[in-house]
Write an enzyme that holds these catalytic residues in place. Structure first.
Site, short mmCIF file in Angstrom:
data_model
loop_
_atom_site.label_atom_id
_atom_site.label_comp_id
_atom_site.label_asym_id
_atom_site.label_seq_id
_atom_site.Cartn_x
_atom_site.Cartn_y
_atom_site.Cartn_z
N ASP A 86 0.83 -1.21 0.00
CA ASP A 86 0.00 0.00 0.00
C ASP A 86 0.87 1.26 0.00
O ASP A 86 1.87 1.34 0.72
CB ASP A 86 -0.89 0.00 1.25
CG ASP A 86 -1.79 1.22 1.29
OD1 ASP A 86 -2.63 1.35 0.38
OD2 ASP A 86 -1.64 2.05 2.21
N GLU A 109 1.04 -0.85 -5.28
CA GLU A 109 -0.08 0.10 -5.32
C GLU A 109 0.54 1.49 -5.45
O GLU A 109 0.80 2.17 -4.46
CB GLU A 109 -0.95 0.00 -4.07
CG GLU A 109 -2.29 0.70 -4.26
CD GLU A 109 -2.44 2.03 -3.51
OE1 GLU A 109 -3.36 2.78 -3.83
OE2 GLU A 109 -1.63 2.31 -2.62
C1 OTU Z 1 -4.06 3.76 -0.47
O1 OTU Z 1 -4.42 4.70 -1.47
C2 OTU Z 1 -5.29 2.97 -0.11
O2 OTU Z 1 -5.75 2.26 -1.22
C3 OTU Z 1 -6.32 3.91 0.45
O3 OTU Z 1 -7.54 3.28 0.68
C4 OTU Z 1 -5.74 4.52 1.70
O4 OTU Z 1 -6.60 5.53 2.14
C5 OTU Z 1 -4.36 5.13 1.48
O5 OTU Z 1 -3.50 4.32 0.69
C6 OTU Z 1 -3.65 5.33 2.78
O6 OTU Z 1 -3.27 4.09 3.35
O7 OTU Z 1 -4.15 8.13 -2.03
O8 OTU Z 1 -6.67 7.92 -2.71
O9 OTU Z 1 0.04 6.39 -4.93
O10 OTU Z 1 -2.44 7.29 -4.14
O11 OTU Z 1 -1.68 4.80 -1.82
C7 OTU Z 1 -5.95 6.75 -2.47
C8 OTU Z 1 -0.59 5.73 -3.94
C9 OTU Z 1 -4.54 7.02 -2.07
C10 OTU Z 1 -1.72 6.54 -3.27
C11 OTU Z 1 -2.55 5.56 -2.59
C12 OTU Z 1 -3.66 5.91 -1.70
#
Ligand code: OTU
Length: 637
Positions: free
Chosen positions: A284, A326
């Site tokens: 993540d 991700e």
């Molecule tokens: C991720 O997403 C997760 O999928 C989210 O659900 C979380 O809220 C977040 O991390 C924090 O843990 O900004 O709008 O480049 O863009 O990690 C989603 C990666 C997010 C980020 C992404 C993030």
């Protein structure tokens, strides 16, 4: 500490660690052989990241100790999986993915177990359970604020139950995907609690600052991920009278990977999850893990090195387990995580371009972007999806737009207006997510069905509009199924689930519109899936049929290249796959009007091909017609 791996002679401290951690001699030999294989590169990376640190020699032994423990603790069935799984198992055309929140989808792990039969009915071979670890009860960012990676949220079940579910999934031919939330922990994680109590070891796990001097200096080059809900990147911690780095929410403290102990500790957490039966570890928010003053603190070279080192160490302790990146960032940066670092990656570019093409009726950006950026290293595969639990941010590249005469920033504004239903005639019912008045930037929330027009069509009770919405749903899903890689469904989308506006009644969700597309399981919808005339039934049948076609033919294996063919009709997407004597030609119409066209004469194609979807033969010397949002999967062998 140069290791003479040729002779299998490790320095004394490492040898001792191995003997104590892996008492079985045969197992120790397997371990030592694997370690010798990856160690030259791994130690090079550790040296580059942490070489300057005085405690480093200790850390190296410590890293090996963590891996050795995990190897020794790995259950026999998982070791067997390591030995018998084909190396690139995730590239098979049999792969079919889905994701869900355990609580929203099945209440708890026991409920989830009862859904395995349905997963098989749908043809799933990959299941991502959203973070289900212990987390703060109120504010937890959908589980992405983790209090302990070693405990399941009590209301969902236990870690032992999760391991049993993994086993049951494996028996059903389904691989388990779990998250490791790399960038941060909840502010009530054991490490954070120790830090708050003044333990300097754990204060070193986070990025804490005595005053605003450095935070202000960093802020100059940082962006805000949640400008609306959680502005700024630092939070004052009253217990400590210090500022914590909090890229996401104030209750998510960023970890300090400049400290080698954090690298090792998180390796331990990841290996623990692998030993519970996870086949894929989803990394993540991986772009954010390394910070340097004066930079964006995203996608820094050290972040890449860390992931590569972890991946190498996994090849020693749990070699059948792969990493999924991700990284929802600029496509150049998305690509950098794929290959040696992560075997799998979300394909956010395909996702946003599919929506862009649906909104504009023009496929130029989709085809151009895919031709430029779809190819991957041989060991890798995309996760192709149209919706997930997060928002849609228009992450196509401005330079790609410019290269085909489009203006990226104004296209984003148009798409935001379209998907929030502000454009006259828009079929989409999306909500804005994190509107930033300073940059005018926003992202979009909404379920597949609501964004594709089903909600609007139902408002107007318009049968034609309903048909078109269903076609849009199957069209974009269809492209994710034929593109190779692993298609990923957000469970519920295969039944046409609509936006759930009741999220606004939950105080901890009201500020986060992503909850509109994370509805609870709707049993009535699910139960009507076999009624051919019901709305869920129509969507379910179409999607299940496409999945079964994909699984029946080896042409969908990732190794068989996906060609994105340029044609002269900019309403169409043409995807071609070839394998030995077999050919697949997918033709998809992204416009609201029927298209009449001839298949590109530059392609060597047989005179007749069979549409797999309808089992109708087509004469390719004739003009073909595709109805609005129609698709053909033409096949020959
Ligand atoms: C991720 O997403 C997760 O999928 C989210 O659900 C979380 O809220 C977040 O991390 C924090 O843990 O900004 O709008 O480049 O863009 O990690 C989603 C990666 C997010 C980020 C992404 C993030």
């Amino acid at each position: 500490m140069a290791v003479p791996e040729q002779e299998g002679l490790w320095p004394l401290d490492v040898q001792q660690v191995l003997e104590v951690s892996i008492p079985d001699e045969e197992q120790r030999a397997i371990f030592a052989e694997r370690l010798a294989h990856i160690w030259p590169r791994c130690s090079e990376i550790l040296e580059a990241l942490y070489g300057a640190q005085s405690a480093f020699a200790f850390q190296r032994t410590n890293v090996i100790e963590h891996v050795a423990h995990a190897f020794a603790a790995r259950p026999a069935d998982l070791k067997q999986r390591d030995r018998t799984r084909p190396m690139h198992w995730y590239q098979s055309g049999q792969m079919m993915g889905a994701m869900c929140y355990v609580d929203r989808y099945a209440e708890n792990l026991a409920g989830l177990r009862e859904r395995i039969g349905y997963f098989q009915e749908l043809g799933l071979t990959y299941l991502h359970l959203m973070p289900l670890f212990r987390c703060p009860p109120e504010q937890n960012d959908g589980g992405y604020a983790v209090s302990s990676f070693r405990q399941v949220r009590p209301e969902l079940g236990t870690m032992d139950e999760l391991a049993e579910i993994a086993l049951a999934l494996h028996e059903a031919g389904i691989s388990l995907v779990l998250d490791i939330v790399l960038n941060h922990t909840a502010d009530d994680h054991e490490w954070a609690l120790c830090a708050k109590q003044g333990d300097p070891t754990y204060q070193g796990f986070y990025r804490l600052f005595p005053d605003r001097a450095l935070p202000d200096a960093y802020e100059r080059t940082l962006r805000e991920v949640f400008p609306d809900q959680a502005p700024g990147n630092f939070t004052f911690v009253p217990e400590l009278h210090q500022w914590a780095w909090t890229t996401f929410h104030s209750f998510q403290w960023d970890l300090n990977y400049a400290n080698p102990a954090v690298f090792t500790a998180m390796l331990g957490e990841m290996l623990f999850l692998a030993n519970q039966g996870a086949d894929v570890i989803r990394l993540d928010a991986v772009p954010f893990i390394w910070k340097e003053l004066g930079t964006s603190c995203e996608n820094l070279p050290q972040a890449h090195l860390q992931v590569e080192a972890w991946n190498l160490l996994f090849q020693v302790a749990a070699p059948s387990v792969v990493f999924k990146s991700e990284a929802i960032v600029h496509p150049d940066d998305v690509a950098k995580y794929i290959g040696r670092q992560c075997q799998l990656s979300y394909n956010p570019l395909l996702m946003v371009c599919l929506w862009e093409a649906l909104a504009t009726g023009n496929t130029s950006l989709l085809v151009y972007s895919m031709r430029k950026r779809f190819a991957l290293p041989a060991n890798a595969a995309w996760i192709n999806y149209v919706r997930c639990h997060d928002d849609i941010g228009w992450g196509f590249a401005n330079e790609d737009c410019a290269e085909i005469g489009l203006d990226g920033p104004s296209l984003r504004n148009e798409l935001n207006a379209f998907f929030t239903g502000r454009t006259p005639g828009s079929f989409a019912r999306g909500l804005p997510f994190n509107y930033n008045p300073r940059t005018n930037d926003m992202r979009i929330s909404g379920t597949l069905a609501s964004l594709a027009g089903l909600e609007a069509a139902r408002e107007g009770a318009d049968a034609t509009a309903l048909d078109l919405a269903i076609r849009r749903i199957t069209l974009v899903t269809g492209i994710t199924l034929v593109a190779g890689g692993i298609p990923l469904l957000y469970l519920g989308d295969e039944l046409g689930t609509l936006n759930d506006y009741t999220y606004a009644l939950t105080p901890t969700h009201v500020e986060d519109s992503r909850w509109v597309h994370r509805p609870a399981f709707e049993s009535a919808r699910w139960e009507s899936r076999h009624q051919a005339s019901s709305m869920p039934g129509r969507i379910f049948r179409a999607i299940q049929h496409m999945i079964s076609l994909r699984k029946a033919l080896p042409i969908f294996d990732t190794g068989n290249q996906t060609e994105w063919v340029v044609g002269d009709n900019h309403h169409l997407v043409t995807v071609r796959r070839r394998r030995q004597g077999q050919q697949l030609l997918v033709l998809a119409n992204f416009s609201a009007s029927p298209q009449r066209f001839s298949v590109d004469s530059l392609m060597t194609l047989p005179a007749y091909m069979m549409d797999l979807l309808t089992e109708t033969p087509y004469d390719l010397s004739q003009l073909l017609t595709l109805p609005a949002y129609g698709q053909l999967w033409l096949y020959s062998e």
